[in-house]
Design an enzyme around this catalytic site. Structure first.
Site, PDB file in Angstrom:
ATOM      1  N   ASP A 561      -6.831  -6.663  48.643  1.00 57.21           N
ATOM      2  CA  ASP A 561      -6.272  -7.702  47.776  1.00 57.21           C
ATOM      3  C   ASP A 561      -4.740  -7.551  47.828  1.00 57.21           C
ATOM      4  OD1 ASP A 561      -6.231  -9.734  45.920  1.00 57.21           O
ATOM      5  OD2 ASP A 561      -6.949  -8.520  44.251  1.00 57.21           O
ATOM      6  N   ASP A 637      -7.491 -16.256  43.212  1.00 64.19           N
ATOM      7  CA  ASP A 637      -7.736 -16.261  41.765  1.00 64.19           C
ATOM      8  C   ASP A 637      -7.861 -17.680  41.225  1.00 64.19           C
ATOM      9  OD1 ASP A 637      -7.523 -13.588  42.160  1.00 64.19           O
ATOM     10  OD2 ASP A 637      -5.539 -13.380  41.256  1.00 64.19           O
TER      11      ASP A 637
END
Ligand SMILES: *[C@@H]1O[C@H](CO)[C@@H](O)[C@H](O)[C@H]1NC(C)=O
Length: 963
Positions: A561, A637
């Site tokens: 990430d 996200d």
């Protein structure tokens, strides 16, 4: 000062250990992205400079006398008529209908960055020959292809033709702008106004820089006489636009030691009205005209609570654009890893269909044309023109350059359960047990950043995860996997081995004055490994060995990430552009490829830890052209809102078009809490998207499927069941993507290129060429409008077997319990009919073939099988590729690849034939055995025939005849 205050404030918050507070600050005052954190084109000085250039006659002229033709292509010099700066154009014809050209300065003051590691090999050139010539142009013919290239000297342009039709023009609008490197000249009055501080900075800078580039940017330095450039004139009026030599954004300043270095170029596409690609944007599949608005931006960024329907940059960038018309498809691959903006204009934009018709009737309409303009901050111009002619040719052309989708391990096509965070080992084991207790299949449980000891990746929190190895063993006994996060920001902590090794070996990214660059991220102050350096990548890969990564095991896989890279206190939440990488390159040059290298090194690490035997699984948030070779990507996200559910379709379709087939969106939405209806609809959508993972923010309420009301649980169980049942089909589609470079999840227009209705469809998609999915993405929906394409095509509802003819728009009532999915007549889809705990428990199960007959009574399909996890399919040919074809009332199973052989207990349990008349008898023929009669059942209402227990091995040849 403000920056310092900000950092100190953050540091304090961090010290209180209240990440929640830190996030809460963001979340409290923003329900959507804070746009002011990110640049507009006007705020990005090079974009503004490039864009201020208007179409007109190009100031560039090709010097035909300098033209040289060799076996690898042609080179010719281009001179800027005003500045007299000379560029070199290298033009190559390539095999498979591709052309490449590169433009660089003849004598750059410093070398310009050329992207490496993206191409899988040096593309094979096809011979170019001069087939015509006059005073102002040269006509070139490409061997082994129907193409000609016309190079016009003044004003410079390139035209690509097939026969007499013009496919594409380069620089037709005269927007080639190559900011050559120059010495800074500061007018006397400005010199006086230079502060002592900034003067001192510059001097320091000059004396401290090392690396491949020389520090020639000193104010007033004498330009070295460029060799062989005797007639180089005094540089004309220096570009003094603000931002050319240094730039500030908010509190951040970017020293630009090399000055303005941007490059820009336009492409005209006659006959093209529909363009796609250039992910990642949260926008429609079909790209919009950008005139009067912002260009599409490609700059890998961690955008907090991104907004939909706009061209802002997101986490990943693939600089590939596809143009489509009913007659032809083309691709443009702009190989540049710097910040890039793309402008799209069209001569038909804004015209109504009626207006276009009038033009047509009056014969007054121009041919439709789309113009595309690329602008990058640094590097060279390196372009591949992918000339199709079909979109499948473009897919093959592009993936022949950058590689195809890695073949995922079978488990990774199952369902993934993630959240930030599963608290501790007991929590993980309870979640694992929850799936069994409530009868949901699941392959993988994920651990986000809290699992590590103080966000020190490659470690485990000693109180919450004291025995990772036994936790992993427990999951292995359930035939499940674990994925742990490993991010590329490394806590600066002298007691942390990972940091110490990186620091001692000099493997961190450096600041412009040569010290280790430090930014603020989850662990607090963090260093960023310089993944551009092959030594860093080798070191990083070695960290995944079972010895180095303590507590790891073969069923542990990895999630990268924050690899844009995300830097909380950096400009636009990322790294300073003047940070220094290996080879003397600036972060500016390599920004968009940083995440690609993180992903690459991690996947390599997982391959190495098994001695090269096991296939890796690595999920990455940032990506670039070629990232498909390393694993999966997701849309970052997102938010638990219906519009975010909807946008997952065009976002993943766009990625699939440019090679990234293994794409998904967080099921349920990352931010906020979905209501049960939205969550159910998201599972139904996710079950039909390639990467299927539920994930949620730390602040959200727990949402494992069994926490929902019973009726919602049942629907989710059904969606998961459909996913697992179709795994043999998914796996086969991924094999095709891996072998051929064709996308798994496809826009309708890819299969129906002449049907204009399909060109802008964003609410349904195809999986391979057999399944059409129309998810439900509206609250309280009672029905959906499904477009079934293809004249002469039939579509069978996979639940009711009801048959529909294409093309038509069908209103279908829906309930919460399922979404409309259709199988195309003419296809065979293999399924597993017993849903078990995980894919690994199902891989030896018998197969049921779903044969959907075309109106002509034909069907075709295939099935790929191997061990599901190793490279043996490649290294030892241990695989089966079976072809099933139905015609003349007979279904035949044969090998579609005789090289493959694989021992498997899998057999054919049942055959369901949609669109079949009732036969008198059904006969099985296996070579070398007597004929046998099979029992069957026929449903006249739906014309569905179910043939029971052929009982033949999936590996053998057989046929089933309906008599
Ligand atoms: C190249 O183009 C020609 C004509 O447009 C086409 O027939 C051929 O299949 C193409 N080849 C490849 C490898 O794409």
């Amino acid at each position: 000062m403000a920056a310092v205050v900000e950092v100190v404030a953050r540091r304090r918050r961090y010290r209180m250990g209240l990440m929640l507070v830190f996030l809460g600050l963001f979340m409290g005052n923003a329900l959507a992205v804070d746009r002011s954190n990110f640049k507009t084109c006007d705020e990005s000085s090079f974009c503004k400079r490039q864009r201020s250039l208007r179409p007109g006659l190009s100031p560039y002229r090709a010097l035909l006398d300098s033209l040289q033709l060799g076996p690898d292509g042609l080179t010719v010099q281009l001179v800027h008529e005003v500045t007299k700066v000379v560029l070199v154009l290298e033009l190559q014809g390539l095999q498979k209908n591709m052309t490449r050209f590169r433009l660089d300065e003849l004598q750059p003051l410093h070398p310009r960055y050329r992207v490496s590691d993206v191409l899988v090999a040096d593309p094979a050139p096809a011979r170019l020959s001069v087939s015509g010539r006059d005073d102002n142009s040269v006509e070139l013919t490409v061997a082994e292809g129907p193409y000609k290239i016309i190079l016009t000297a003044k004003p410079f342009r390139l035209d690509l033709l097939e026969g007499r039709s013009l496919l594409l023009s380069v620089n037709a609008r005269g927007l080639l702008e190559f900011e050559h490197q120059r010495h800074r000249r500061v007018p006397f009055s400005d010199k006086v106004s230079l502060t002592l501080g900034s003067m001192w900075d510059k001097i320091k800078n000059i004396f401290s820089r090392q690396g491949a580039r020389d520090p020639a940017e000193v104010d007033g330095a004498q330009p070295e006489a460029a060799a062989g450039d005797g007639d180089k004139p005094e540089e004309p009026t220096e570009r003094e636009e603000p931002g050319a030599w240094e730039e500030t954004f908010k509190t951040h300043s970017d020293s630009k030691p090399y000055g303005p270095t941007s490059v820009g170029l336009d492409f005209s596409l006659p006959g093209m009205e529909h363009v796609y690609g250039i992910p990642e944007h949260a926008d429609s599949l079909r790209l919009k005209v950008t005139e009067g608005g912002e260009p599409y931006r490609l700059y890998n960024l961690d955008v907090f609570q991104y907004e939909l329907d706009n061209p802002m940059a997101l986490y990943g960038s693939v600089p590939v654009l596809l143009a489509h018309s009913p007659h032809r498809d083309l691709g443009i691959f702009w190989l540049n890893a710097a910040e890039t903006w793309v402008d799209i204009s069209s001569n038909t934009a804004g015209k109504t269909l009626f207006g276009k018709m009038l033009d047509y009737l009056q014969g007054s309409g121009e041919t439709p044309q789309t113009d595309v303009r690329w602008m990058s901050e640094s590097g060279i111009i390196d372009v591949f023109l992918l000339l199709g002619p079909s979109v499948f040719d473009v897919f093959r052309q592009y993936t022949s350059l950058t590689g195809t989708q890695a073949l995922p391990p079978l488990f990774s096509l199952g369902y993934h359960q993630s959240r930030w965070n599963y608290r501790d080992e007991a929590d993980v084991l309870q979640v694992d047990q929850g799936f069994d207790d409530h009868n949901f299949p699941c392959d993988v449980i994920w651990l986000d950043i809290e699992h590590a000891d103080g966000k020190r990746y490659f470690t485990w929190d000693p109180s919450r995860f004291p025995q990772p190895h036994s936790m992993l063993q427990h999951l292995a006994s359930k035939r499940r996997k674990l994925v742990a996060i490993v991010d590329p920001h490394i806590k600066v902590d002298s007691g942390y081995r990972v940091h110490e090794e990186l620091r001692n070996q000099g493997l961190y990214v450096k600041t412009r004055d040569g010290s280790d660059y430090e930014g603020w991220c989850w662990p607090g102050s963090a260093g960023y490994p310089d993944f551009i350096n092959p030594a860093t990548r080798a070191w990083w890969a070695s960290m995944f060995s079972f010895d180095n990564y303590e507590g790891s095991a073969p069923n542990l896989f990895i999630w990268n990430d924050m690899n844009e890279p995300s830097v909380f206190n950096g400009p636009e939440v990322t790294m300073l552009k003047d940070a220094q990488h290996y080879g003397g390159w600036e972060h500016r040059d390599v920004h968009n490829i940083y995440g690609f290298y993180v992903h690459m090194a991690t996947a390599e690490g997982l391959i190495q830890r098994s001695g090269g035997v096991e296939r890796p699984f690595v999920l990455s948030r940032a990506f670039f052209a070629g990232s498909q070779r390393f694993g999966a990507v997701w849309t970052g996200d997102n938010t638990a809102e219906w519009d975010h559910l909807k946008i997952s379709i065009p976002m993943c379709l766009s990625m699939g078009l440019v090679g990234l087939s293994f794409c998904g969106a967080d099921v349920g939405g990352f931010f906020k809490n979905p209501d049960p209806e939205l969550l159910v609809r998201w599972y139904q959508m996710g079950a039909f998207q390639p990467f299927f993972r539920a994930h949620a923010h730390l602040d959200t309420v727990r949402r494992e499927p069994w926490l929902l009301p019973a009726q919602h649980q049942e629907v989710i169980r059904e969606a998961l069941g459909q996913r697992y049942s179709l795994l043999p089909y998914w796996y086969t589609l991924f094999y095709r993507a891996h072998i051929e470079g064709v996308p798994v999840m496809r826009p309708l227009w890819v299969q129906y290129p002449q049907d204009v209705t399909t060109f802008s469809i964003d609410d349904q998609f195809l999986l391979g060429d057999a399944l059409l999915v129309h998810p439900v993405s509206d609250a309280g929906a009672h029905g959906v409008q499904v477009y079934l394409p293809g004249s002469g095509e039939v579509w069978y509802n996979i639940q009711s077997y009801q048959k529909h003819h294409g093309p038509q728009t069908l209103y279908l009532p829906v309930t919460l319990s399922s979404i409309p999915v259709f199988q195309r007549g003419g296809t065979v889809v293999p399924r597993w009919m017993r849903v078990r705990r995980s894919s690994d428990c199902m891989k030896d199960d018998p197969i049921t073939l779903f044969v959907a007959l075309s109106p002509q009574g034909m069907a075709q399909g295939e099935l790929f099988l191997d061990d599901g996890h190793s490279f043996n399919y490649q290294t030892r040919q241990e695989f089966l590729l079976r072809r099933f074809s139905f015609s003349q009332n007979t279904l035949v199973s044969s090998s579609a690849d005789l090289r493959g052989h694989f021992e498997t207990p899998v057999w054919i349990e049942r055959v369901v034939i949609m669109g079949a008349e009732k036969p008198a008898t059904v006969v099985l023929q296996v070579p070398g055995s007597p004929e046998s009669h099979l029992s069957f059942q026929h449903n006249t209402e739906t014309s569905t025939l179910v043939v029971r227990k052929p009982g033949v091995s999936v590996a053998s040849d057989w046929s089933i005849q309906l008599r």
